[in-house]
Design a protein around this motif. Structure first.
Motif, PDB file in Angstrom:
ATOM      1  N   SER A  73      -2.767   7.660  11.165  1.00 19.62           N
ATOM      2  CA  SER A  73      -3.877   7.174  11.979  1.00 19.62           C
ATOM      3  C   SER A  73      -4.251   5.742  11.582  1.00 19.62           C
ATOM      4  O   SER A  73      -4.462   4.882  12.451  1.00 19.62           O
ATOM      5  CB  SER A  73      -5.073   8.104  11.814  1.00 19.62           C
ATOM      6  N   ALA A  74      -4.335   5.485  10.287  1.00 23.30           N
ATOM      7  CA  ALA A  74      -4.677   4.139   9.814  1.00 23.30           C
ATOM      8  C   ALA A  74      -3.602   3.134  10.210  1.00 23.30           C
ATOM      9  O   ALA A  74      -3.906   2.003  10.618  1.00 23.30           O
ATOM     10  CB  ALA A  74      -4.859   4.148   8.296  1.00 23.30           C
ATOM     11  N   TRP A  75      -2.347   3.527  10.105  1.00 25.99           N
ATOM     12  CA  TRP A  75      -1.237   2.649  10.480  1.00 25.99           C
ATOM     13  C   TRP A  75      -1.304   2.322  11.966  1.00 25.99           C
ATOM     14  O   TRP A  75      -1.188   1.161  12.364  1.00 25.99           O
ATOM     15  CB  TRP A  75       0.091   3.316  10.114  1.00 25.99           C
ATOM     16  N   ALA A  76      -1.514   3.339  12.795  1.00 24.17           N
ATOM     17  CA  ALA A  76      -1.598   3.120  14.244  1.00 24.17           C
ATOM     18  C   ALA A  76      -2.786   2.210  14.577  1.00 24.17           C
ATOM     19  O   ALA A  76      -2.667   1.324  15.432  1.00 24.17           O
ATOM     20  CB  ALA A  76      -1.714   4.453  14.975  1.00 24.17           C
ATOM     21  N   ASP A  77      -3.916   2.412  13.913  1.00 18.92           N
ATOM     22  CA  ASP A  77      -5.089   1.557  14.148  1.00 18.92           C
ATOM     23  C   ASP A  77      -4.790   0.099  13.790  1.00 18.92           C
ATOM     24  O   ASP A  77      -5.154  -0.820  14.528  1.00 18.92           O
ATOM     25  CB  ASP A  77      -6.298   2.052  13.349  1.00 18.92           C
ATOM     26  N   ASP A  78      -4.131  -0.104  12.655  1.00 15.21           N
ATOM     27  CA  ASP A  78      -3.766  -1.467  12.242  1.00 15.21           C
ATOM     28  C   ASP A  78      -2.821  -2.108  13.258  1.00 15.21           C
ATOM     29  O   ASP A  78      -2.975  -3.277  13.612  1.00 15.21           O
ATOM     30  CB  ASP A  78      -3.091  -1.456  10.861  1.00 15.21           C
ATOM     31  N   LEU A  79      -1.853  -1.337  13.721  1.00 18.78           N
ATOM     32  CA  LEU A  79      -0.909  -1.861  14.702  1.00 18.78           C
ATOM     33  C   LEU A  79      -1.607  -2.201  16.018  1.00 18.78           C
ATOM     34  O   LEU A  79      -1.301  -3.219  16.646  1.00 18.78           O
ATOM     35  CB  LEU A  79       0.216  -0.856  14.955  1.00 18.78           C
ATOM     36  N   ARG A  80      -2.563  -1.357  16.429  1.00 18.00           N
ATOM     37  CA  ARG A  80      -3.316  -1.640  17.665  1.00 18.00           C
ATOM     38  C   ARG A  80      -4.075  -2.961  17.543  1.00 18.00           C
ATOM     39  O   ARG A  80      -4.110  -3.755  18.479  1.00 18.00           O
ATOM     40  CB  ARG A  80      -4.303  -0.511  17.960  1.00 18.00           C
ATOM     41  N   GLN A 108      -3.328  -5.496  15.675  1.00 14.50           N
ATOM     42  CA  GLN A 108      -2.355  -6.584  15.729  1.00 14.50           C
ATOM     43  C   GLN A 108      -1.885  -6.811  17.167  1.00 14.50           C
ATOM     44  O   GLN A 108      -1.773  -7.949  17.615  1.00 14.50           O
ATOM     45  CB  GLN A 108      -1.150  -6.275  14.850  1.00 14.50           C
ATOM     46  N   ALA A 109      -1.616  -5.734  17.883  1.00 15.64           N
ATOM     47  CA  ALA A 109      -1.096  -5.837  19.255  1.00 15.64           C
ATOM     48  C   ALA A 109      -2.116  -6.483  20.184  1.00 15.64           C
ATOM     49  O   ALA A 109      -1.743  -7.213  21.106  1.00 15.64           O
ATOM     50  CB  ALA A 109      -0.699  -4.455  19.771  1.00 15.64           C
ATOM     51  N   GLU A 110      -3.402  -6.232  19.945  1.00 12.79           N
ATOM     52  CA  GLU A 110      -4.448  -6.813  20.791  1.00 12.79           C
ATOM     53  C   GLU A 110      -4.478  -8.335  20.719  1.00 12.79           C
ATOM     54  O   GLU A 110      -4.911  -8.989  21.659  1.00 12.79           O
ATOM     55  CB  GLU A 110      -5.814  -6.253  20.403  1.00 12.79           C
ATOM     56  N   LEU A 152      -1.828 -10.257  20.464  1.00 17.00           N
ATOM     57  CA  LEU A 152      -0.584 -10.854  20.951  1.00 17.00           C
ATOM     58  C   LEU A 152      -0.536 -10.909  22.476  1.00 17.00           C
ATOM     59  O   LEU A 152      -1.067 -10.031  23.157  1.00 17.00           O
ATOM     60  CB  LEU A 152       0.613 -10.044  20.453  1.00 17.00           C
ATOM     61  N   ALA A 153       0.136 -11.924  22.958  1.00 18.11           N
ATOM     62  CA  ALA A 153       0.416 -12.026  24.391  1.00 18.11           C
ATOM     63  C   ALA A 153       1.574 -11.078  24.706  1.00 18.11           C
ATOM     64  O   ALA A 153       2.346 -10.709  23.811  1.00 18.11           O
ATOM     65  CB  ALA A 153       0.799 -13.458  24.746  1.00 18.11           C
ATOM     66  N   PRO A 154       1.693 -10.661  25.968  1.00 22.32           N
ATOM     67  CA  PRO A 154       2.827  -9.806  26.323  1.00 22.32           C
ATOM     68  C   PRO A 154       4.154 -10.446  25.917  1.00 22.32           C
ATOM     69  O   PRO A 154       4.333 -11.655  26.039  1.00 22.32           O
ATOM     70  CB  PRO A 154       2.718  -9.708  27.845  1.00 22.32           C
ATOM     71  N   GLY A 155       5.028  -9.630  25.402  1.00 23.69           N
ATOM     72  CA  GLY A 155       6.334 -10.121  24.965  1.00 23.69           C
ATOM     73  C   GLY A 155       6.992  -9.134  24.024  1.00 23.69           C
ATOM     74  O   GLY A 155       6.461  -8.055  23.762  1.00 23.69           O
ATOM     75  N   PRO A 156       8.138  -9.497  23.486  1.00 17.71           N
ATOM     76  CA  PRO A 156       8.919  -8.573  22.649  1.00 17.71           C
ATOM     77  C   PRO A 156       8.192  -8.151  21.365  1.00 17.71           C
ATOM     78  O   PRO A 156       8.319  -7.005  20.937  1.00 17.71           O
ATOM     79  CB  PRO A 156      10.193  -9.339  22.320  1.00 17.71           C
ATOM     80  N   GLU A 157       7.435  -9.068  20.773  1.00 15.01           N
ATOM     81  CA  GLU A 157       6.737  -8.726  19.532  1.00 15.01           C
ATOM     82  C   GLU A 157       5.660  -7.667  19.798  1.00 15.01           C
ATOM     83  O   GLU A 157       5.520  -6.698  19.050  1.00 15.01           O
ATOM     84  CB  GLU A 157       6.115  -9.982  18.914  1.00 15.01           C
ATOM     85  N   LYS A 158       4.915  -7.854  20.889  1.00 14.98           N
ATOM     86  CA  LYS A 158       3.881  -6.878  21.251  1.00 14.98           C
ATOM     87  C   LYS A 158       4.526  -5.550  21.641  1.00 14.98           C
ATOM     88  O   LYS A 158       4.039  -4.480  21.258  1.00 14.98           O
ATOM     89  CB  LYS A 158       3.023  -7.404  22.395  1.00 14.98           C
ATOM     90  N   ASP A 159       5.629  -5.606  22.375  1.00 15.12           N
ATOM     91  CA  ASP A 159       6.340  -4.394  22.763  1.00 15.12           C
ATOM     92  C   ASP A 159       6.793  -3.606  21.537  1.00 15.12           C
ATOM     93  O   ASP A 159       6.720  -2.370  21.513  1.00 15.12           O
ATOM     94  CB  ASP A 159       7.544  -4.720  23.635  1.00 15.12           C
ATOM     95  N   ALA A 160       7.266  -4.292  20.514  1.00 11.10           N
ATOM     96  CA  ALA A 160       7.713  -3.630  19.288  1.00 11.10           C
ATOM     97  C   ALA A 160       6.535  -2.929  18.605  1.00 11.10           C
ATOM     98  O   ALA A 160       6.684  -1.801  18.114  1.00 11.10           O
ATOM     99  CB  ALA A 160       8.356  -4.640  18.344  1.00 11.10           C
ATOM    100  N   LEU A 161       5.375  -3.570  18.584  1.00 14.69           N
ATOM    101  CA  LEU A 161       4.199  -2.942  17.978  1.00 14.69           C
ATOM    102  C   LEU A 161       3.766  -1.718  18.784  1.00 14.69           C
ATOM    103  O   LEU A 161       3.416  -0.684  18.207  1.00 14.69           O
ATOM    104  CB  LEU A 161       3.034  -3.939  17.880  1.00 14.69           C
ATOM    105  N   LEU A 162       3.805  -1.828  20.102  1.00 12.70           N
ATOM    106  CA  LEU A 162       3.420  -0.699  20.950  1.00 12.70           C
ATOM    107  C   LEU A 162       4.373   0.477  20.750  1.00 12.70           C
ATOM    108  O   LEU A 162       3.958   1.644  20.763  1.00 12.70           O
ATOM    109  CB  LEU A 162       3.374  -1.123  22.414  1.00 12.70           C
ATOM    110  N   GLN A 163       5.643   0.185  20.523  1.00 13.66           N
ATOM    111  CA  GLN A 163       6.616   1.241  20.262  1.00 13.66           C
ATOM    112  C   GLN A 163       6.315   1.923  18.918  1.00 13.66           C
ATOM    113  O   GLN A 163       6.396   3.147  18.806  1.00 13.66           O
ATOM    114  CB  GLN A 163       8.030   0.674  20.257  1.00 13.66           C
ATOM    115  N   LYS A 164       5.945   1.142  17.914  1.00 14.04           N
ATOM    116  CA  LYS A 164       5.593   1.717  16.612  1.00 14.04           C
ATOM    117  C   LYS A 164       4.337   2.587  16.719  1.00 14.04           C
ATOM    118  O   LYS A 164       4.234   3.623  16.065  1.00 14.04           O
ATOM    119  CB  LYS A 164       5.380   0.616  15.577  1.00 14.04           C
TER     120      LYS A 164
END
Length: 60
Positions: free
Chosen positions: A12-19, A21-23, A25-37
């Motif tokens: 849960s903490a990992w997913a929250d941290d990733l969210r 980070q993703a917020e 970022l602009a749309p793109g491969p880096e954000k997509d990778a975070l959303l996949q994680k």
């Protein structure tokens, strides 16, 4: 003495941290990778719940 975190807590903490980070970022491969994680962390959490349930049910 430190409290040990459960797998559920860590996922849960990992997913929250990733969210967070993703917020930023602009749309793109880096954000997509975070959303996949994030999706992977959520699936791992669901599997952990299923494995630890008193009555094992097949995943939906």
């Amino acid at each position: 003495m430190s409290k040990k975190l459960t797998l559920q807590d860590r996922l849960s903490a990992w997913a929250d941290d990733l969210r967070e980070q993703a917020e930023t970022l602009a749309p793109g491969p880096e954000k997509d990778a975070l959303l996949q994680k994030i999706a992977q962390a959520e699936k791992a959490s669901e599997l952990n719940d299923w494995i630890n349930s008193p009555e094992l049910q097949p995943p939906k």
